[in-house]
Design an enzyme around this catalytic site. Structure first.
Site, PDB file in Angstrom:
ATOM      1  N   SER A   1       0.838  -1.199   0.000  1.00  0.00           N
ATOM      2  CA  SER A   1       0.000   0.000   0.000  1.00  0.00           C
ATOM      3  C   SER A   1       0.869   1.243   0.000  1.00  0.00           C
ATOM      4  O   SER A   1       1.981   1.243   0.558  1.00  0.00           O
ATOM      5  CB  SER A   1      -0.861  -0.019   1.271  1.00  0.00           C
ATOM      6  OG  SER A   1      -1.447   1.247   1.486  1.00  0.00           O
TER       7      SER A   1
ATOM      8  N   LYS B   1       2.064  -3.625   6.759  1.00  0.00           N
ATOM      9  CA  LYS B   1       2.446  -3.676   5.328  1.00  0.00           C
ATOM     10  C   LYS B   1       3.943  -3.417   5.175  1.00  0.00           C
ATOM     11  O   LYS B   1       4.630  -4.078   4.390  1.00  0.00           O
ATOM     12  CB  LYS B   1       1.645  -2.653   4.527  1.00  0.00           C
ATOM     13  CG  LYS B   1       0.168  -2.974   4.406  1.00  0.00           C
ATOM     14  CD  LYS B   1      -0.042  -4.157   3.473  1.00  0.00           C
ATOM     15  CE  LYS B   1      -1.478  -4.632   3.458  1.00  0.00           C
ATOM     16  NZ  LYS B   1      -1.664  -5.938   2.835  1.00  0.00           N
TER      17      LYS B   1
ATOM     18  N   TYR C   1      -2.033  -1.151  10.922  1.00  0.00           N
ATOM     19  CA  TYR C   1      -2.275  -1.691   9.579  1.00  0.00           C
ATOM     20  C   TYR C   1      -1.126  -1.309   8.646  1.00  0.00           C
ATOM     21  O   TYR C   1      -0.518  -2.158   7.983  1.00  0.00           O
ATOM     22  CB  TYR C   1      -3.610  -1.178   9.013  1.00  0.00           C
ATOM     23  CG  TYR C   1      -3.717  -1.389   7.522  1.00  0.00           C
ATOM     24  CD1 TYR C   1      -3.920  -2.666   6.991  1.00  0.00           C
ATOM     25  CD2 TYR C   1      -3.564  -0.325   6.623  1.00  0.00           C
ATOM     26  CE1 TYR C   1      -3.966  -2.868   5.612  1.00  0.00           C
ATOM     27  CE2 TYR C   1      -3.614  -0.521   5.254  1.00  0.00           C
ATOM     28  CZ  TYR C   1      -3.820  -1.789   4.755  1.00  0.00           C
ATOM     29  OH  TYR C   1      -3.853  -1.996   3.394  1.00  0.00           O
TER      30      TYR C   1
HETATM   31  P1  NAD Z   1     -10.869  -7.437   1.325  1.00  0.00           P
HETATM   32  O1  NAD Z   1     -11.073  -7.434   2.795  1.00  0.00           O
HETATM   33  O2  NAD Z   1     -12.044  -7.251   0.439  1.00  0.00           O
HETATM   34  O3  NAD Z   1     -10.096  -8.757   0.876  1.00  0.00           O
HETATM   35  C1  NAD Z   1      -9.215  -9.459   1.721  1.00  0.00           C
HETATM   36  C2  NAD Z   1      -9.652 -10.910   1.730  1.00  0.00           C
HETATM   37  O4  NAD Z   1      -8.764 -11.657   2.551  1.00  0.00           O
HETATM   38  C3  NAD Z   1     -11.061 -11.104   2.296  1.00  0.00           C
HETATM   39  O5  NAD Z   1     -11.821 -11.880   1.410  1.00  0.00           O
HETATM   40  C4  NAD Z   1     -10.832 -11.831   3.612  1.00  0.00           C
HETATM   41  O6  NAD Z   1     -11.897 -12.699   3.937  1.00  0.00           O
HETATM   42  C5  NAD Z   1      -9.527 -12.563   3.345  1.00  0.00           C
HETATM   43  N1  NAD Z   1      -8.708 -12.859   4.520  1.00  0.00           N
HETATM   44  C6  NAD Z   1      -8.340 -12.000   5.512  1.00  0.00           C
HETATM   45  N2  NAD Z   1      -7.549 -12.629   6.406  1.00  0.00           N
HETATM   46  C7  NAD Z   1      -7.402 -13.904   5.952  1.00  0.00           C
HETATM   47  C8  NAD Z   1      -6.706 -15.039   6.437  1.00  0.00           C
HETATM   48  N3  NAD Z   1      -6.008 -14.974   7.568  1.00  0.00           N
HETATM   49  N4  NAD Z   1      -6.767 -16.189   5.723  1.00  0.00           N
HETATM   50  C9  NAD Z   1      -7.496 -16.260   4.582  1.00  0.00           C
HETATM   51  N5  NAD Z   1      -8.178 -15.221   4.082  1.00  0.00           N
HETATM   52  C10 NAD Z   1      -8.140 -14.056   4.764  1.00  0.00           C
HETATM   53  O7  NAD Z   1      -9.764  -6.316   1.004  1.00  0.00           O
HETATM   54  P2  NAD Z   1      -9.252  -5.754  -0.389  1.00  0.00           P
HETATM   55  O8  NAD Z   1      -9.622  -4.319  -0.453  1.00  0.00           O
HETATM   56  O9  NAD Z   1      -9.613  -6.656  -1.491  1.00  0.00           O
HETATM   57  O10 NAD Z   1      -7.692  -5.793  -0.107  1.00  0.00           O
HETATM   58  C11 NAD Z   1      -6.865  -6.859  -0.549  1.00  0.00           C
HETATM   59  C12 NAD Z   1      -5.450  -6.613  -0.087  1.00  0.00           C
HETATM   60  O11 NAD Z   1      -5.002  -5.352  -0.597  1.00  0.00           O
HETATM   61  C13 NAD Z   1      -5.289  -6.518   1.433  1.00  0.00           C
HETATM   62  O12 NAD Z   1      -4.080  -7.124   1.797  1.00  0.00           O
HETATM   63  C14 NAD Z   1      -5.242  -5.031   1.685  1.00  0.00           C
HETATM   64  O13 NAD Z   1      -4.527  -4.709   2.850  1.00  0.00           O
HETATM   65  C15 NAD Z   1      -4.508  -4.545   0.449  1.00  0.00           C
HETATM   66  N6  NAD Z   1      -4.770  -3.130   0.136  1.00  0.00           N
HETATM   67  C16 NAD Z   1      -6.071  -2.723  -0.028  1.00  0.00           C
HETATM   68  C17 NAD Z   1      -6.330  -1.388  -0.293  1.00  0.00           C
HETATM   69  C18 NAD Z   1      -7.756  -0.910  -0.451  1.00  0.00           C
HETATM   70  O14 NAD Z   1      -7.974   0.303  -0.421  1.00  0.00           O
HETATM   71  N7  NAD Z   1      -8.746  -1.770  -0.657  1.00  0.00           N
HETATM   72  C19 NAD Z   1      -5.270  -0.490  -0.422  1.00  0.00           C
HETATM   73  C20 NAD Z   1      -3.960  -0.943  -0.273  1.00  0.00           C
HETATM   74  C21 NAD Z   1      -3.721  -2.286   0.004  1.00  0.00           C
HETATM   75  C1  UD1 Z   2      -7.149   5.010   3.907  1.00  0.00           C
HETATM   76  C2  UD1 Z   2      -6.214   4.540   4.986  1.00  0.00           C
HETATM   77  C3  UD1 Z   2      -5.028   3.843   4.343  1.00  0.00           C
HETATM   78  C4  UD1 Z   2      -5.514   2.715   3.426  1.00  0.00           C
HETATM   79  C5  UD1 Z   2      -6.477   3.310   2.397  1.00  0.00           C
HETATM   80  C6  UD1 Z   2      -7.050   2.284   1.470  1.00  0.00           C
HETATM   81  C7  UD1 Z   2      -6.474   6.090   6.876  1.00  0.00           C
HETATM   82  C8  UD1 Z   2      -5.822   7.149   7.702  1.00  0.00           C
HETATM   83  N1  UD1 Z   2      -5.767   5.663   5.798  1.00  0.00           N
HETATM   84  O1  UD1 Z   2      -6.454   5.919   3.067  1.00  0.00           O
HETATM   85  O2  UD1 Z   2      -4.171   3.314   5.331  1.00  0.00           O
HETATM   86  O3  UD1 Z   2      -4.415   2.115   2.754  1.00  0.00           O
HETATM   87  O4  UD1 Z   2      -7.558   3.945   3.096  1.00  0.00           O
HETATM   88  O5  UD1 Z   2      -7.929   1.433   2.142  1.00  0.00           O
HETATM   89  O6  UD1 Z   2      -7.563   5.634   7.175  1.00  0.00           O
HETATM   90  N2  UD1 Z   2     -12.718  11.161   3.297  1.00  0.00           N
HETATM   91  C9  UD1 Z   2     -13.727  12.022   3.659  1.00  0.00           C
HETATM   92  N3  UD1 Z   2     -14.858  11.485   4.200  1.00  0.00           N
HETATM   93  C10 UD1 Z   2     -15.038  10.140   4.374  1.00  0.00           C
HETATM   94  C11 UD1 Z   2     -13.997   9.265   3.983  1.00  0.00           C
HETATM   95  C12 UD1 Z   2     -12.839   9.823   3.455  1.00  0.00           C
HETATM   96  O7  UD1 Z   2     -13.607  13.238   3.527  1.00  0.00           O
HETATM   97  O8  UD1 Z   2     -16.086   9.723   4.895  1.00  0.00           O
HETATM   98  C13 UD1 Z   2     -11.495  11.735   2.685  1.00  0.00           C
HETATM   99  C14 UD1 Z   2     -10.218  11.449   3.470  1.00  0.00           C
HETATM  100  O9  UD1 Z   2      -9.980  12.452   4.419  1.00  0.00           O
HETATM  101  C15 UD1 Z   2      -9.174  11.424   2.339  1.00  0.00           C
HETATM  102  C16 UD1 Z   2      -9.962  10.894   1.130  1.00  0.00           C
HETATM  103  O10 UD1 Z   2     -11.333  11.105   1.428  1.00  0.00           O
HETATM  104  O11 UD1 Z   2      -8.754  12.741   2.046  1.00  0.00           O
HETATM  105  C17 UD1 Z   2      -9.733   9.414   0.884  1.00  0.00           C
HETATM  106  O12 UD1 Z   2      -9.982   8.712   2.107  1.00  0.00           O
HETATM  107  P1  UD1 Z   2      -9.982   7.101   2.181  1.00  0.00           P
HETATM  108  O13 UD1 Z   2     -10.830   6.556   1.102  1.00  0.00           O
HETATM  109  O14 UD1 Z   2     -10.298   6.729   3.579  1.00  0.00           O
HETATM  110  O15 UD1 Z   2      -8.486   6.719   1.810  1.00  0.00           O
HETATM  111  P2  UD1 Z   2      -7.097   7.192   2.480  1.00  0.00           P
HETATM  112  O16 UD1 Z   2      -7.314   8.144   3.586  1.00  0.00           O
HETATM  113  O17 UD1 Z   2      -6.217   7.637   1.375  1.00  0.00           O
END
Ligand code: NAD
Ligand code: UD1
Length: 350
Positions: A126, A155, A151
């Site tokens: 991330s 990572k 979190y």
């Molecule tokens: P998500 O929660 O939809 O998907 C994660 C999946 O992993 C889920 O289906 C959950 O059931 C499964 N899981 C969790 N722990 C597990 C375990 N111990 N064993 C087996 N399965 C398990 O999340 P996502 O948004 O699809 O994210 C996927 C990956 O990307 C995560 O590692 C997350 O940290 C990373 N990531 C997500 C974002 C985002 O904004 N969505 C941003 C940066 C990184």
């Molecule tokens: C957040 C997480 C980050 C994670 C990422 C993707 C925090 C501090 N950071 O990032 O660790 O990797 O999500 O899952 O939580 N916002 C609003 N109102 C809302 C929600 C968000 O104004 O109800 C604004 C936030 O202040 C930010 C932007 O929207 O400026 C995006 O927010 P968000 O979607 O939560 O992502 P990040 O903050 O970038």
């Protein structure tokens, strides 16, 4: 010969879109997911869209014996590792759960891979690992920062673990993909993001206001040094992100060691720009109010995606209008996410 890929967390938001892309590209897929934050209804939908199913195994990446049996049973050549917990606030309240799933779980997975002689791994990192960068756009060679929560630290720890691992054993071929802000849904509206409870992230929150589940958006801070005072992020369409995984998977057949790539668009948008774009793309009005900053938020963050373009031949192609239209198509067709359909379905299991 058809390759078989193990996708951990493949029932989740990004994992399900990537599983679809893998199946469409001709791979065989084994999904391992404990469903702690997802429903395997996503995989039923993926199977319909791809006309081909992934093999679903309900289980945990922390279960070494299960991993050994999967590697023994299937000719797995690489692992896409999405499984993990991702809620920032929850990670502050329950750090041990986060370190256990995200860090210890990855250790268990890597141990099983090494036992099986499978060394090709693509990991969901991330942009949070950059902490609070002082310069934009963010390049991969910028120093990592100090993430503000467990979190984010989990990572960063995993990336450090990979660097040590790659150093210790040259067989490892690891890609750590630093996602910026994934949004959107498959254009069919069949699969998308289905957050538990009240969403933390911006786009899921906006779409739940649009569907009438939530009253109004709270915009966290309008006094940042940005274009309009609200936070700026690099939002990337989840289907572009899924394609980036396929490119990284292919690239890691001919590279060794640890490689890091940003997956972002290179363009930042403010919260108010996102709100307007959602309204315009979908002909809707989203009520909002301006409130104080959210603790831990940074002012702005966007990627320099040049390294991924040069080395992977990948770039994001979907713009804001697609992100907004696809988010709303998914949300409006599935107001309860996967919940209703999942209740009607038979389990899908190995
Ligand atoms: P998500 O929660 O939809 O998907 C994660 C999946 O992993 C889920 O289906 C959950 O059931 C499964 N899981 C969790 N722990 C597990 C375990 N111990 N064993 C087996 N399965 C398990 O999340 P996502 O948004 O699809 O994210 C996927 C990956 O990307 C995560 O590692 C997350 O940290 C990373 N990531 C997500 C974002 C985002 O904004 N969505 C941003 C940066 C990184
Ligand atoms: C957040 C997480 C980050 C994670 C990422 C993707 C925090 C501090 N950071 O990032 O660790 O990797 O999500 O899952 O939580 N916002 C609003 N109102 C809302 C929600 C968000 O104004 O109800 C604004 C936030 O202040 C930010 C932007 O929207 O400026 C995006 O927010 P968000 O979607 O939560 O992502 P990040 O903050 O970038």
């Amino acid at each position: 010969m058809t390759e078989t890929i193990l996708v951990t967390g493949g029932a989740g938001y990004i994992g399900s879109h990537t599983t679809l892309a893998l199946l469409e590209a001709g791979y065989d897929v084994v999904v391992l997911d404990n469903l702690c934050n997802s429903s395997n209804e996503s995989l039923h939908r993926v199977a319909q869209l791809a006309n081909k199913a992934a093999l679903f195994v309900e289980g945990d990446i922390r279960d070494a014996a299960l991993l050994d049996s999967l590697f023994a049973k299937h000719p797995i050549s690489a692992v896409l590792h999405f499984a993990g917990l991702k809620a920032v606030g929850e990670s502050v309240r329950e750090p041990l759960r986060y370190y256990e799933n995200n860090v210890a779980g990855t250790v268990t997975l890597c141990q099983a891979m090494a036992r099986a002689g499978v060394y090709r791994l693509v990991f969901s990192s991330s942009a949070t690992v950059y902490g609070e960068p002082t310069q934009m756009p963010i390049r991969e060679d910028f120093p990592t920062g100090v993430p503000t929560n467990p979190y984010g630290r989990s990572k960063l720890m995993v990336e450090q673990l990979f660097a040590d691992l790659a150093q210790s054993e040259p067989s490892w071929r690891i890609a750590a993909l630093r996602y910026f802000n994934p949004v959107g849904a498959h254009h069919s509206g069949q699969i998308g993001e289905d957050p538990n409870g009240i969403p933390n992230n911006l786009l899921p929150y906006i779409s739940q206001v649009a569907i009438g589940k939530l009253a109004q958006l709270a915009v966290f801070g309008n006094d940042y040094p940005t274009v309009d005072g609200t936070g700026v992020r690099d939002y990337i369409h989840v289907v572009d992100l899924a394609d980036g995984h396929l490119k990284a998977l292919q690239a890691m057949t001919s590279r060794s060691g640890l490689h890091i790539w940003n997956l972002g668009t290179g363009v930042g948008y403010s919260v108010l720009q996102m709100l307007k774009a959602f309204e315009q793309a979908n002909g809707l009005t989203i009520p909002y109010r301006l409130v104080a900053r959210r603790p831990g938020d940074i002012a702005e963050c966007w990627a320099d995606p040049a390294k991924a373009e040069e080395e992977l031949g990948w770039r994001a192609t979907r713009g804001l209008t697609d992100m907004m239209a696809d988010t709303w198509r998914w949300q409006s067709a599935n107001p309860q996410g996967y919940a209703v359909a999942a209740a009607l379905n038979e389990p899908l299991s190995a």
